[in-house]
Design a protein around this motif. Structure first.
Motif, PDB file in Angstrom:
ATOM      1  N   PHE A  18       0.900  -1.192   0.149  1.00 46.10           N
ATOM      2  CA  PHE A  18      -0.084   0.021  -0.036  1.00 46.10           C
ATOM      3  C   PHE A  18       0.771   1.302   0.082  1.00 46.10           C
ATOM      4  CE2 PHE A  18       0.707  -1.550   4.208  1.00 46.10           C
ATOM      5  CZ  PHE A  18       0.892  -0.297   5.011  1.00 46.10           C
ATOM      6  N   VAL A  40      -3.293   4.340   1.514  1.00 53.29           N
ATOM      7  CA  VAL A  40      -4.076   4.085   0.463  1.00 53.29           C
ATOM      8  C   VAL A  40      -3.829   2.580  -0.155  1.00 53.29           C
ATOM      9  CG1 VAL A  40      -4.547   4.987  -1.976  1.00 53.29           C
ATOM     10  CG2 VAL A  40      -4.055   6.342  -0.407  1.00 53.29           C
ATOM     11  N   ARG A  41      -4.868   1.765  -0.315  1.00 55.93           N
ATOM     12  CA  ARG A  41      -4.731   0.457  -0.739  1.00 55.93           C
ATOM     13  C   ARG A  41      -6.090   0.429  -1.732  1.00 55.93           C
ATOM     14  NH1 ARG A  41      -5.981  -5.018  -0.799  1.00 55.93           N
ATOM     15  NH2 ARG A  41      -7.701  -4.366   0.840  1.00 55.93           N
ATOM     16  N   GLY A  42      -5.684   0.634  -3.130  1.00 54.42           N
ATOM     17  CA  GLY A  42      -6.637   0.180  -3.954  1.00 54.42           C
ATOM     18  C   GLY A  42      -7.687   1.395  -3.924  1.00 54.42           C
ATOM     19  N   ASP A  43      -8.994   1.032  -3.508  1.00 53.51           N
ATOM     20  CA  ASP A  43     -10.060   2.002  -3.408  1.00 53.51           C
ATOM     21  C   ASP A  43     -10.184   2.356  -1.710  1.00 53.51           C
ATOM     22  OD1 ASP A  43     -10.748   2.158  -6.007  1.00 53.51           O
ATOM     23  OD2 ASP A  43     -12.151   0.772  -5.819  1.00 53.51           O
ATOM     24  N   VAL A  45      -9.260   4.094   1.748  1.00 55.28           N
ATOM     25  CA  VAL A  45      -8.276   5.164   2.378  1.00 55.28           C
ATOM     26  C   VAL A  45      -8.640   5.215   3.908  1.00 55.28           C
ATOM     27  CG1 VAL A  45      -7.731   7.702   2.268  1.00 55.28           C
ATOM     28  CG2 VAL A  45      -8.686   6.488   0.231  1.00 55.28           C
ATOM     29  N   PHE A  59      -4.006  10.893  -2.947  1.00 54.93           N
ATOM     30  CA  PHE A  59      -4.642   9.522  -3.117  1.00 54.93           C
ATOM     31  C   PHE A  59      -3.962   9.077  -4.628  1.00 54.93           C
ATOM     32  CE2 PHE A  59      -7.434   7.203  -5.536  1.00 54.93           C
ATOM     33  CZ  PHE A  59      -7.853   5.919  -4.614  1.00 54.93           C
ATOM     34  N   GLU A  60      -4.030   9.992  -5.474  1.00 55.23           N
ATOM     35  CA  GLU A  60      -3.326   9.368  -7.024  1.00 55.23           C
ATOM     36  C   GLU A  60      -1.932   9.031  -6.808  1.00 55.23           C
ATOM     37  OE1 GLU A  60      -5.162   8.889  -9.516  1.00 55.23           O
ATOM     38  OE2 GLU A  60      -7.118   9.467  -8.555  1.00 55.23           O
ATOM     39  N   SER A  63      -1.608   5.936  -4.776  1.00 57.14           N
ATOM     40  CA  SER A  63      -1.769   4.627  -5.545  1.00 57.14           C
ATOM     41  C   SER A  63      -1.118   3.950  -6.396  1.00 57.14           C
ATOM     42  CB  SER A  63      -3.392   4.987  -6.114  1.00 57.14           C
ATOM     43  OG  SER A  63      -4.122   5.456  -5.156  1.00 57.14           O
ATOM     44  N   GLU A  64      -0.101   4.750  -6.926  1.00 59.85           N
ATOM     45  CA  GLU A  64       0.893   4.246  -8.001  1.00 59.85           C
ATOM     46  C   GLU A  64       2.391   4.615  -7.668  1.00 59.85           C
ATOM     47  OE1 GLU A  64       0.864   8.490 -10.483  1.00 59.85           O
ATOM     48  OE2 GLU A  64      -0.582   6.852 -10.980  1.00 59.85           O
TER      49      GLU A  64
END
Length: 362
Positions: A18, A40-43, A45, A59-60, A63-64
């Motif tokens: 995450f 953040v992990r997937g959707d 938070v 968040f964006e 996520s990456e």
């Protein structure tokens, strides 16, 4: 970070990867202090780094994220509005990928936090060296490395001092740990045990003070010599309820500059011997409830008991800020307001009547 630890530990133990975003420094009217975190992990938070201002942008990125990165938000007004930081402040956020492989010490850190054992995490966030290099420091030992032995030693010393004061923030060094240089930035996050709030007097006001003290993050103890009143059922928000003469109990406790002592009995046979002990401690706040007449009488009794004037000057009584409080709950808010004012140096005036930045230098 303390607030999101239980959830991210569930992810960590499950072997999941995450993104973790942590506020490492703030400028001007930033909404959250250093140490605030969002995972953040997937959707999913948990947590917050800005109270909503830049959550979408963070968040964006979280996520990456593939490698630790230091990101600044709110460099200018235009940029602030672009990412939603409308307060005009500036925040630096460290965003890093987390897993058992990248953060093997997390389990031990969590256990220390749960046991109220002091622990600090130092992370390189800028300058020469490896961004994201991490070292975990306990009072008696350390784990991991920031890359250079001399830097490890310098950070260990600073982190232990910060732990003792419950401080979180950025420290600057030379590339090899030189103290008078600022080439390299290290974020030190302290997980100090919660500060203590000692509430004396098992009355309805004490129940309200215990509730708001717990809300503010204190480890709350309620103490009274009367067993019929000092019961866990009457004080469900307190971490512990002690039946003992207040001055005897306080004399056995470890009290430091983060400790808050609230004397709510306004009964001389309890107050005077208790305050004699309290005013000799290093407590950062000592407040006593009572009218001005009660306070004047209390001061006379303390002087007769040999308490010096410089010690009496530490006593905040009548306790709390002047909010016009009447009920136990309102009085608890006035006490909490005074604690916050003293901690951050606020004026206590309505913000409408003040000018300049809302949050001073922390």
């Amino acid at each position: 970070m303390r607030d999101v630890l239980p959830e991210i530990m569930r992810w960590w133990r499950s072997g999941l990867r995450f993104g973790l975003a942590t506020v490492v420094s703030t400028f001007s009217s930033a909404p959250r202090p250093p140490g605030a975190a969002m995972a953040v992990r997937g959707d999913e938070v948990v947590g917050s780094v800005s109270g909503g201002c830049v959550e979408g942008a963070v968040f964006e990125l979280a996520s990456e994220v593939e490698a630790p990165v230091l990101q600044r938000y709110g460099v200018s007004d235009d940029d602030a509005f672009a990412v939603g930081l409308t307060c005009g402040g500036i925040i630096d956020i460290l965003i890093e990928p987390i897993s058992i492989e990248t953060y093997p010490e997390m389990g031990e850190i969590y256990r220390s936090v749960q046991r109220h054992e002091p622990v600090a995490v130092a992370t390189v966030i800028d300058g020469p060296g490896v961004i994201g290099a991490r070292r975990v420091i306990w009072p008696e030992r350390s784990s991991g490395t920031l890359g250079v032995d001399r830097l490890d030693d310098a950070v260990d010393d600073d982190a232990k001092g910060m732990l003792a004061q419950g401080l979180t923030g950025v420290r600057h060094y030379g590339g090899h740990g030189e103290r008078r240089l600022d080439e390299l930035s290290v974020f030190v996050q302290s997980f100090a045990p919660p500060p203590r709030m000692l509430v004396f007097g098992a009355i309805d006001f004490a129940a309200a003070v215990a509730r708001i003290g717990k809300f503010l993050g204190y480890h709350v103890t309620v103490c009274d010599a009367r067993p019929v009143f000092a019961t866990p059922k009457r004080f469900p928000d307190a971490d512990e309820v002690v039946v003992r003469w207040p001055h005897d109990y306080l004399a056995t406790q470890t009290v430091d500059e983060r400790t808050v002592i609230c004397v709510l009995t306004h009964d001389p046979k309890f107050d005077v011997p208790l305050l004699e002990v309290a005013l000799k401690t290093d407590a950062g706040y000592i407040g006593a409830m009572g009218s001005r007449r009660t306070h004047d009488d209390r001061l006379d009794r303390l002087r007769e008991a040999g308490v010096q004037e410089e010690q009496l000057e530490r006593l905040r009584s009548p306790i709390g800020l002047d909010l016009g409080a009447r009920t136990p709950e309102e009085t608890a808010v006035s006490i909490a307001a005074e604690l916050i004012q003293l901690r951050w140096g606020g004026t206590g005036r309505p913000l409408t009547d003040t000018e300049g930045r809302i949050h001073g230098e922390s």
